[in-house]
Design an enzyme around this catalytic site. Structure first.
Site, PDB file in Angstrom:
ATOM      1  N   ARG A  69       2.697  29.796  13.872  1.00  0.00           N
ATOM      2  CA  ARG A  69       2.607  30.902  12.924  1.00  0.00           C
ATOM      3  C   ARG A  69       3.576  32.009  13.322  1.00  0.00           C
ATOM      4  NH1 ARG A  69      -1.326  33.511  13.790  1.00  0.00           N
ATOM      5  NH2 ARG A  69      -2.354  32.281  15.400  1.00  0.00           N
ATOM      6  N   TYR A 197       5.194  24.905   8.500  1.00  0.00           N
ATOM      7  CA  TYR A 197       4.254  24.711   9.603  1.00  0.00           C
ATOM      8  C   TYR A 197       2.849  25.239   9.314  1.00  0.00           C
ATOM      9  CZ  TYR A 197       1.607  25.202  13.759  1.00  0.00           C
ATOM     10  OH  TYR A 197       0.574  25.120  14.645  1.00  0.00           O
ATOM     11  N   CYS A 250      -7.710  29.132  22.249  1.00  0.00           N
ATOM     12  CA  CYS A 250      -8.586  29.629  23.308  1.00  0.00           C
ATOM     13  C   CYS A 250      -9.916  28.882  23.371  1.00  0.00           C
ATOM     14  CB  CYS A 250      -8.811  31.126  23.157  1.00  0.00           C
ATOM     15  SG  CYS A 250      -7.326  32.085  23.504  1.00  0.00           S
ATOM     16  N   ASP A 275     -12.910  26.037  13.396  1.00  0.00           N
ATOM     17  CA  ASP A 275     -11.906  27.108  13.301  1.00  0.00           C
ATOM     18  C   ASP A 275     -12.333  28.289  12.430  1.00  0.00           C
ATOM     19  OD1 ASP A 275      -9.208  27.858  14.186  1.00  0.00           O
ATOM     20  OD2 ASP A 275      -8.625  27.715  12.082  1.00  0.00           O
ATOM     21  N   ARG A 367       0.054  19.545  17.256  1.00  0.00           N
ATOM     22  CA  ARG A 367      -1.288  19.494  16.670  1.00  0.00           C
ATOM     23  C   ARG A 367      -1.611  18.138  16.063  1.00  0.00           C
ATOM     24  NH1 ARG A 367      -4.311  24.687  16.087  1.00  0.00           N
ATOM     25  NH2 ARG A 367      -3.015  26.100  17.264  1.00  0.00           N
TER      26      ARG A 367
HETATM   27  P1  GTP Z   1      -6.740  27.092  17.360  1.00  0.00           P
HETATM   28  O1  GTP Z   1      -6.797  25.793  16.672  1.00  0.00           O
HETATM   29  O2  GTP Z   1      -5.352  27.559  17.637  1.00  0.00           O
HETATM   30  O3  GTP Z   1      -7.527  28.164  16.682  1.00  0.00           O
HETATM   31  O4  GTP Z   1      -7.302  26.860  18.866  1.00  0.00           O
HETATM   32  P2  GTP Z   1      -8.769  26.650  19.484  1.00  0.00           P
HETATM   33  O5  GTP Z   1      -9.422  27.969  19.703  1.00  0.00           O
HETATM   34  O6  GTP Z   1      -9.512  25.646  18.708  1.00  0.00           O
HETATM   35  O7  GTP Z   1      -8.443  26.090  20.946  1.00  0.00           O
HETATM   36  P3  GTP Z   1      -8.646  24.619  21.568  1.00  0.00           P
HETATM   37  O8  GTP Z   1     -10.081  24.236  21.672  1.00  0.00           O
HETATM   38  O9  GTP Z   1      -7.757  23.688  20.855  1.00  0.00           O
HETATM   39  O10 GTP Z   1      -8.112  24.843  23.050  1.00  0.00           O
HETATM   40  C1  GTP Z   1      -6.819  25.336  23.325  1.00  0.00           C
HETATM   41  C2  GTP Z   1      -6.429  25.070  24.750  1.00  0.00           C
HETATM   42  O11 GTP Z   1      -7.384  25.637  25.634  1.00  0.00           O
HETATM   43  C3  GTP Z   1      -6.363  23.572  25.067  1.00  0.00           C
HETATM   44  O12 GTP Z   1      -5.212  23.314  25.837  1.00  0.00           O
HETATM   45  C4  GTP Z   1      -7.613  23.330  25.874  1.00  0.00           C
HETATM   46  O13 GTP Z   1      -7.447  22.275  26.794  1.00  0.00           O
HETATM   47  C5  GTP Z   1      -7.866  24.659  26.561  1.00  0.00           C
HETATM   48  N1  GTP Z   1      -9.324  24.873  26.782  1.00  0.00           N
HETATM   49  C6  GTP Z   1     -10.294  24.756  25.852  1.00  0.00           C
HETATM   50  N2  GTP Z   1     -11.526  24.972  26.386  1.00  0.00           N
HETATM   51  C7  GTP Z   1     -11.321  25.253  27.690  1.00  0.00           C
HETATM   52  C8  GTP Z   1     -12.196  25.572  28.795  1.00  0.00           C
HETATM   53  O14 GTP Z   1     -13.429  25.642  28.673  1.00  0.00           O
HETATM   54  N3  GTP Z   1     -11.597  25.829  29.990  1.00  0.00           N
HETATM   55  C9  GTP Z   1     -10.237  25.764  30.152  1.00  0.00           C
HETATM   56  N4  GTP Z   1      -9.745  26.025  31.359  1.00  0.00           N
HETATM   57  N5  GTP Z   1      -9.376  25.449  29.155  1.00  0.00           N
HETATM   58  C10 GTP Z   1      -9.909  25.207  27.937  1.00  0.00           C
HETATM   59  C1  SPV Z   2      -4.501  29.095  14.813  1.00  0.00           C
HETATM   60  O1  SPV Z   2      -3.364  29.442  15.136  1.00  0.00           O
HETATM   61  O2  SPV Z   2      -5.508  29.812  15.005  1.00  0.00           O
HETATM   62  C2  SPV Z   2      -4.712  27.773  14.203  1.00  0.00           C
HETATM   63  C3  SPV Z   2      -3.549  27.006  13.794  1.00  0.00           C
HETATM   64  O3  SPV Z   2      -5.847  27.363  14.012  1.00  0.00           O
HETATM   65  S1  SPV Z   2      -2.896  27.567  12.298  1.00  0.00           S
HETATM   66  O4  SPV Z   2      -3.465  26.757  11.218  1.00  0.00           O
HETATM   67  O5  SPV Z   2      -1.465  27.369  12.355  1.00  0.00           O
HETATM   68  O6  SPV Z   2      -3.227  28.940  12.081  1.00  0.00           O
HETATM   69 MN    MN Z   3      -7.401  28.901  14.655  1.00  0.00          MN
END
Ligand code: GTP
Ligand code: SPV
Ligand code: MN
Length: 584
Positions: A69, A197, A250, A275, A367
């Site tokens: 983004r 994207y 995160c 999400d 992704r």
């Molecule tokens: P968006 O789709 O961008 O909104 O991301 P999200 O909040 O769904 O994050 P996601 O669960 O995909 O995790 C993002 C990164 O953080 C990945 O590389 C994970 O491996 C890492 N991660 C997730 N949970 C944990 C955790 O509990 N501990 C640690 N150390 N890393 C984590």
């Molecule tokens: C984020 O960035 O929080 C996502 C991926 O979940 S996007 O759809 O590109 O916003």
């Molecule tokens: Mn998101």
């Protein structure tokens, strides 16, 4: 395909503007999926993966300058700048329509315009909303098909007069100098050009379900939030649901699909959403949440059998991968997958890669797009039109220092303050520096469609209306020690923190009162079977007064930025925290 005259008139008008060679209305059928996929393979939008090992899976490479983004090119276009507020980019609507109109003019010459109608939210839910996206990207059309309920279902829901969000998208020339993602809340309209994207182009997701929907939520008395929704079933078979807001990359997808550690038998996790959550007050006075999406657009790197086996199982079929690495057997790879790195592969730029290469094989924001229905932990309630009742709201960020593993707020107002003062280190999900701490209220800084001060007041106001409000907590899985390693094991072990949270919601679970909130006593977390250094645990649950003083100052700077729109309730909460820290 439709007798909705406003819809056909709008499509005609946009066709006159963009001048595509062809217009294709998407019906969402299997036959259409086959056709569009074949077209995408011919045009190079998609590359076929190993159909034996990954049936129905394809790979997409985005342009090298189009991998995340672009928040600096994202605008809220309201008549006055004040409505947009100081945390968003603003463009006057007339100017925005003129500038982007110039770019859209003829942008689809030689291309096909896909008319993609879709529903955000479960079919037949009174909370659901229809969006129609016009796009010249096959990749976008095929992604929308996975992450929403696309096609006839949406036109049926619209009927002849239903309301819908008008979303116009063109890849344009993919040059960042001519890239704009503009939102017109007063017109229920989104115009996006110059990017293909994710969040920039799949306009139902961040643009509609958060930015536009947050404006609708404010008018209609509900909340559109950047939150996962997950059910936790205890050994007695009782399920409680929590919603959690963490910034991009995160941990939302991971928490939503958590696998309980073997040492906590009898617990089950049920994924409702990963999400976005739309939250409304139910007839019983509780807060109820739906997931407006039907699929996941999840971060690939770090996904492996140990961290997130459910996500890995979900993406074995009918999935689109974006910017991951390609192995010689036409399967995929990314950093943090199980086993040793491959001896060779093609990286996300389609160039030869070996473990000796300096750059990553998969883009850090690579992704997968996958249907939610394929997730082994998908909740039986995930499409319930009424949603699920929320017991606790959890805020959290990525903070290597200061913020404890978990704390509970004192009440709704203090909980909103905790959300409002959230901060997190930036990630690869948006273009820009990575690892910089920024204030990100409710993980909504890039996604709030109106003045952030008004948004925080809306949250405060909701508290007066919810008869049985959820308790509000804050978590941080990302605290590091002197060696830079994470102090908390995270992933499946995060269940231990969720269980304390649920205990607290039932009036159980020991806690100590600190200036920032209620923190578990060292023995309050169920650590059975977990080998954690007691010193690490002490650090994780410690409130460092000097560090919190710096935190207070930074919170103040952010609140000041919101000027006279800032909620006085929250400035009072800030003063109260300051006082409690002084007295401690
Ligand atoms: P968006 O789709 O961008 O909104 O991301 P999200 O909040 O769904 O994050 P996601 O669960 O995909 O995790 C993002 C990164 O953080 C990945 O590389 C994970 O491996 C890492 N991660 C997730 N949970 C944990 C955790 O509990 N501990 C640690 N150390 N890393 C984590
Ligand atoms: C984020 O960035 O929080 C996502 C991926 O979940 S996007 O759809 O590109 O916003
Ligand atoms: Mn998101």
């Amino acid at each position: 395909m439709t007798n909705h005259q406003k819809l056909t008139a709008w499509v005609d008008e946009m066709v006159r503007l963009c001048k595509p060679d062809r217009v294709v209305w998407c019906d969402g059928s299997e036959d259409e999926k086959r056709r569009l996929t074949a077209d995408a393979l011919r045009s190079g939008d998609l590359e076929e993966l190993n159909q034996e090992k990954l049936p129905g899976c394809y790979l997409h490479h985005s342009a090298l300058n189009d991998v995340a983004r672009t928040e600096h090119l994202t605008y809220i276009c309201t008549p006055t700048k004040d409505e947009t507020g100081p945390t968003n980019n603003w463009m006057e609507p007339g100017e925005a329509y003129r500038t982007l109109g110039g770019l859209f003019d003829g942008s689809m010459k030689g291309r096909t315009m896909y008319v993609v109608p879709f529903v955000m939210g479960p079919a037949r839910s009174p909370f659901s909303k229809v969006v129609v996206e016009l796009t010249d990207s096959l990749y976008v059309a095929l992604n929308i098909r996975i992450i929403s309920r696309m096609g006839k279902v949406a036109l049926d829901m619209l009927g002849e007069t239903g309301e819908f969000t008008k979303a116009l998208h063109s890849k344009g020339d993919l040059d960042m100098a001519r890239r704009f993602i503009c939102h017109f809340p007063q017109d229920n309209t989104i115009w996006s050009i110059g990017s293909g994207y994710g969040g920039n182009a799949l306009l139902g997701k961040k643009c509609m379900a958060l930015r536009i929907a947050s404006c609708l939520g404010r008018q209609e008395g509900w909340l559109a939030e950047h939150m996962l929704i997950v059910g936790i079933e205890n050994p007695k078979g009782e399920t409680s649901y929590v919603a959690a807001a963490f910034p991009s990359a995160c941990g939302k997808t991971n928490l939503a699909m958590l696998v309980p550690p073997a040492s906590l038998p009898g617990y089950k996790i049920w994924t409702v959403g990963d999400d976005i959550a739309w939250l409304r007050i139910g007839p019983d006075g509780r807060l109820w949440a739906i997931n407006p999406e039907a699929g996941f657009f999840g971060v690939a790197p770090g996904t492996n059998k140990k961290s997130n086996p459910n996500a890995l199982a979900t993406v074995q079929k009918n999935s689109i991968y974006t910017n991951v690495a390609l192995l010689p057997d036409k399967t995929v790879w990314w950093e943090g997958m199980d086993g040793a790195p491959p001896e060779k592969c093609l990286d996300w730029k389609n160039e030869p890669w070996t473990p000796a290469s300096k750059e990553k094989a998969a883009h850090p924001n690579s992704r997968f797009t996958a249907p939610a229905s394929q997730c082994p932990s998908i909740s039986p309630e995930w499409e319930n039109p009424a949603g699920v009742p929320i017991t606790a709201i959890i805020f959290g960020g990525r903070r290597s220092q200061t913020i404890p593993l978990v704390f509970e707020s004192f009440n709704w107002q203090h909980g909103v303050f905790v959300g409002a003062t959230m901060s997190s280190e930036t990630t690869a999900a948006a273009i820009g520096a990575v690892g910089v701490v920024r204030r990100d209220p409710m993980a909504m800084l890039p996604f709030c469609g109106y003045n952030m001060g008004d948004y925080l007041s809306h949250w405060i106001g909701m508290g007066d209306k919810i008869k049985h409000p959820p308790k509000i907590f804050n978590v941080n899985w990302f605290r590091t020690g002197p060696d830079g390693k994470f102090l908390w094991p995270g992933f499946g072990d995060n269940l231990r923190v969720l269980l304390w949270i649920l205990d607290r919601c039932e009036g159980r679970g020991p806690a100590v009162k600190t200036p920032i909130g209620l923190i578990p006593t060292p023995d309050a977390l169920n650590l059975t079977g977990l080998n954690i250094d007691p010193e690490a645990l002490r650090t994780l649950l410690h409130v460092d007064r000097a560090a919190w003083q710096a935190e207070l100052d930074d919170q103040k700077t952010f609140f000041n930025k919101l000027g006279d729109r800032m909620s006085p309730v929250l400035t009072n909460e800030h003063a109260a925290l300051s006082q409690r820290l002084r007295n401690a």
